[in-house]
Design an enzyme around this catalytic site. Sequence first.
Site, PDB file in Angstrom:
ATOM      1  N   ASP A  58      -0.025  -3.912  -2.909  1.00 15.74           N
ATOM      2  CA  ASP A  58       0.285  -2.919  -3.929  1.00 15.74           C
ATOM      3  C   ASP A  58      -0.208  -3.472  -5.270  1.00 15.74           C
ATOM      4  O   ASP A  58      -1.385  -3.391  -5.574  1.00 15.74           O
ATOM      5  CB  ASP A  58       1.808  -2.695  -3.873  1.00 15.74           C
ATOM      6  CG  ASP A  58       2.293  -1.567  -4.747  1.00 15.74           C
ATOM      7  OD1 ASP A  58       1.505  -0.676  -5.047  1.00 15.74           O
ATOM      8  OD2 ASP A  58       3.478  -1.587  -5.138  1.00 15.74           O
ATOM      9  N   GLY A  95       7.629  -6.992   6.491  1.00 15.07           N
ATOM     10  CA  GLY A  95       6.771  -5.839   6.751  1.00 15.07           C
ATOM     11  C   GLY A  95       5.616  -6.079   7.704  1.00 15.07           C
ATOM     12  O   GLY A  95       5.137  -5.152   8.350  1.00 15.07           O
ATOM     13  N   ASP A 110       9.115  -0.358   4.810  1.00 16.60           N
ATOM     14  CA  ASP A 110      10.469   0.183   4.737  1.00 16.60           C
ATOM     15  C   ASP A 110      10.744   0.880   3.412  1.00 16.60           C
ATOM     16  O   ASP A 110      10.028   0.684   2.422  1.00 16.60           O
ATOM     17  CB  ASP A 110      11.494  -0.945   4.891  1.00 16.60           C
ATOM     18  CG  ASP A 110      11.594  -1.796   3.619  1.00 16.60           C
ATOM     19  OD1 ASP A 110      10.548  -2.298   3.162  1.00 16.60           O
ATOM     20  OD2 ASP A 110      12.697  -1.939   3.070  1.00 16.60           O
ATOM     21  N   GLU A 136      -0.561  -9.177   5.870  1.00 16.56           N
ATOM     22  CA  GLU A 136       0.330  -8.418   5.001  1.00 16.56           C
ATOM     23  C   GLU A 136       0.282  -6.941   5.409  1.00 16.56           C
ATOM     24  O   GLU A 136      -0.772  -6.444   5.822  1.00 16.56           O
ATOM     25  CB  GLU A 136      -0.139  -8.632   3.540  1.00 16.56           C
ATOM     26  CG  GLU A 136       0.546  -7.829   2.476  1.00 16.56           C
ATOM     27  CD  GLU A 136       2.011  -8.148   2.277  1.00 16.56           C
ATOM     28  OE1 GLU A 136       2.753  -8.200   3.274  1.00 16.56           O
ATOM     29  OE2 GLU A 136       2.424  -8.301   1.106  1.00 16.56           O
ATOM     30  N   ASP A 137       1.422  -6.270   5.293  1.00 16.39           N
ATOM     31  CA  ASP A 137       1.449  -4.847   5.644  1.00 16.39           C
ATOM     32  C   ASP A 137       0.691  -4.008   4.625  1.00 16.39           C
ATOM     33  O   ASP A 137      -0.186  -3.225   4.958  1.00 16.39           O
ATOM     34  CB  ASP A 137       2.908  -4.354   5.780  1.00 16.39           C
ATOM     35  CG  ASP A 137       3.783  -4.742   4.590  1.00 16.39           C
ATOM     36  OD1 ASP A 137       3.297  -5.367   3.627  1.00 16.39           O
ATOM     37  OD2 ASP A 137       4.994  -4.415   4.623  1.00 16.39           O
ATOM     38  N   LYS A 160      -3.299  -0.435  -1.309  1.00 21.17           N
ATOM     39  CA  LYS A 160      -2.991   0.643  -2.262  1.00 21.17           C
ATOM     40  C   LYS A 160      -3.712   0.321  -3.577  1.00 21.17           C
ATOM     41  O   LYS A 160      -3.105  -0.113  -4.559  1.00 21.17           O
ATOM     42  CB  LYS A 160      -1.476   0.686  -2.476  1.00 21.17           C
ATOM     43  CG  LYS A 160      -0.923   2.072  -2.721  1.00 21.17           C
ATOM     44  CD  LYS A 160       0.496   2.002  -3.223  1.00 21.17           C
ATOM     45  CE  LYS A 160       1.514   2.291  -2.163  1.00 21.17           C
ATOM     46  NZ  LYS A 160       2.892   2.342  -2.729  1.00 21.17           N
ATOM     47  N   PHE A 167       4.370   6.513  -1.826  1.00 18.46           N
ATOM     48  CA  PHE A 167       5.203   5.545  -1.134  1.00 18.46           C
ATOM     49  C   PHE A 167       5.197   5.847   0.363  1.00 18.46           C
ATOM     50  O   PHE A 167       5.548   6.938   0.792  1.00 18.46           O
ATOM     51  CB  PHE A 167       6.630   5.550  -1.688  1.00 18.46           C
ATOM     52  CG  PHE A 167       7.373   4.304  -1.312  1.00 18.46           C
ATOM     53  CD1 PHE A 167       7.251   3.152  -2.079  1.00 18.46           C
ATOM     54  CD2 PHE A 167       8.140   4.261  -0.156  1.00 18.46           C
ATOM     55  CE1 PHE A 167       7.891   1.973  -1.712  1.00 18.46           C
ATOM     56  CE2 PHE A 167       8.786   3.083   0.221  1.00 18.46           C
ATOM     57  CZ  PHE A 167       8.665   1.949  -0.566  1.00 18.46           C
ATOM     58  N   VAL A 168       4.785   4.867   1.140  1.00 21.43           N
ATOM     59  CA  VAL A 168       4.654   5.087   2.581  1.00 21.43           C
ATOM     60  C   VAL A 168       5.627   4.205   3.362  1.00 21.43           C
ATOM     61  O   VAL A 168       6.010   3.128   2.909  1.00 21.43           O
ATOM     62  CB  VAL A 168       3.198   4.834   3.047  1.00 21.43           C
ATOM     63  CG1 VAL A 168       2.265   5.907   2.515  1.00 21.43           C
ATOM     64  CG2 VAL A 168       2.699   3.451   2.627  1.00 21.43           C
ATOM     65  N   ARG A 187      11.100   0.800   9.348  1.00 22.21           N
ATOM     66  CA  ARG A 187      10.133  -0.218   9.789  1.00 22.21           C
ATOM     67  C   ARG A 187       9.719  -0.025  11.244  1.00 22.21           C
ATOM     68  O   ARG A 187       8.627  -0.405  11.644  1.00 22.21           O
ATOM     69  CB  ARG A 187      10.737  -1.623   9.666  1.00 22.21           C
ATOM     70  CG  ARG A 187      10.942  -2.096   8.236  1.00 22.21           C
ATOM     71  CD  ARG A 187      11.236  -3.593   8.249  1.00 22.21           C
ATOM     72  NE  ARG A 187      11.884  -4.061   7.037  1.00 22.21           N
ATOM     73  CZ  ARG A 187      11.243  -4.414   5.921  1.00 22.21           C
ATOM     74  NH1 ARG A 187       9.937  -4.321   5.855  1.00 22.21           N
ATOM     75  NH2 ARG A 187      11.910  -4.844   4.872  1.00 22.21           N
TER      76      ARG A 187
HETATM   77  P1  IMP Z   1       2.879  -6.247  -4.311  1.00 22.70           P
HETATM   78  O1  IMP Z   1       3.378  -7.601  -4.631  1.00 22.70           O
HETATM   79  O2  IMP Z   1       3.112  -5.274  -5.426  1.00 22.70           O
HETATM   80  O3  IMP Z   1       1.438  -6.225  -3.841  1.00 22.70           O
HETATM   81  O4  IMP Z   1       3.794  -5.667  -3.211  1.00 22.70           O
HETATM   82  C1  IMP Z   1       3.629  -5.824  -1.924  1.00 22.70           C
HETATM   83  C2  IMP Z   1       4.944  -5.504  -1.223  1.00 22.70           C
HETATM   84  O5  IMP Z   1       5.606  -4.352  -1.776  1.00 22.70           O
HETATM   85  C3  IMP Z   1       4.644  -5.156   0.206  1.00 22.70           C
HETATM   86  O6  IMP Z   1       4.704  -6.287   1.021  1.00 22.70           O
HETATM   87  C4  IMP Z   1       5.740  -4.170   0.528  1.00 22.70           C
HETATM   88  O7  IMP Z   1       6.883  -4.858   0.967  1.00 22.70           O
HETATM   89  C5  IMP Z   1       6.093  -3.509  -0.785  1.00 22.70           C
HETATM   90  N1  IMP Z   1       5.467  -2.180  -0.894  1.00 22.70           N
HETATM   91  C6  IMP Z   1       4.497  -1.800  -1.742  1.00 22.70           C
HETATM   92  N2  IMP Z   1       4.157  -0.519  -1.582  1.00 22.70           N
HETATM   93  C7  IMP Z   1       4.927  -0.051  -0.584  1.00 22.70           C
HETATM   94  C8  IMP Z   1       5.041   1.230   0.061  1.00 22.70           C
HETATM   95  O8  IMP Z   1       4.345   2.227  -0.223  1.00 22.70           O
HETATM   96  N3  IMP Z   1       5.964   1.303   1.062  1.00 22.70           N
HETATM   97  C9  IMP Z   1       6.738   0.254   1.443  1.00 22.70           C
HETATM   98  N4  IMP Z   1       6.666  -0.955   0.860  1.00 22.70           N
HETATM   99  C10 IMP Z   1       5.762  -1.111  -0.137  1.00 22.70           C
HETATM  100 MG    MG Z   2       6.472  -6.547   2.415  1.00 23.99          MG
END
Ligand code: IMP
Ligand code: MG
Length: 189
Positions: free
Chosen positions: A111, A53, A168, A107-108, A139, A161-162, A174
């Site tokens: 979450d 991402g 993606d 990082e993109d 987020k 969800f974006v 992407r």
């Molecule tokens: P985390 O480990 O929950 O912080 O997740 C991070 C990863 O989840 C990111 O690198 C994304 O790949 C994916 N992710 C979380 N939210 C979204 C979203 O809204 N759209 C797309 N990918 C997301």
């Molecule tokens: Mg990712």
Amino acid sequence: MKPYSPDEFSYILYDEKTIQQKVRQLGAQISADYRKMNERGQDTIVAVGLMRGALPFMADLGRAMDLSMTYELLWLSSYGSSDRPGQIELVQDLRTSIKDCHVLLLEDIIDTGHTLKFALDLFKKRQPASIRTCCLLDKLPRREVEVPVEYVGFVMEKDEFVVGYGLDYAGRYRNLPYIAALHPRMYKK
Ligand code: IMP
Ligand code: MG
């Protein structure tokens, strides 16, 4: 091989111009901070992009930074389920050592925070000179673990969800130059 259709999205959150402006701002700020930290200019800065991402963000941010730096990639994947959330798998590690380097983790989107925490825990053992994190989107309402994030592009107040600009859904979107909320009909059956 069909083009994306506007009805796949609820609305556009950040258009291309807004993203590019933000990335330039972040690049200028990060460059200034790292220059202060490394006045003799002898340290190595390694930008580590989280696959897949962060790729567009990494490409644009690097070009907005007036600093000598190297690029590395880390590929993590989450396989958590509702009863065991936050399980992260190391798919592909870095190819070079980060010992004594200033690591800028890119990082993109953050979450729950589990992915970032995994990367930070992994890198801390490798004796880098410093580690800082920069994410384009935060987020916040979904955070489950505390993680330090030094640079944030946009804070999302709403949990939606974006997709686009690296983000993606099932591998698609992407390559969009903007970030949009995916219409719930695309993932709700
Ligand atoms: P985390 O480990 O929950 O912080 O997740 C991070 C990863 O989840 C990111 O690198 C994304 O790949 C994916 N992710 C979380 N939210 C979204 C979203 O809204 N759209 C797309 N990918 C997301
Ligand atoms: Mg990712």
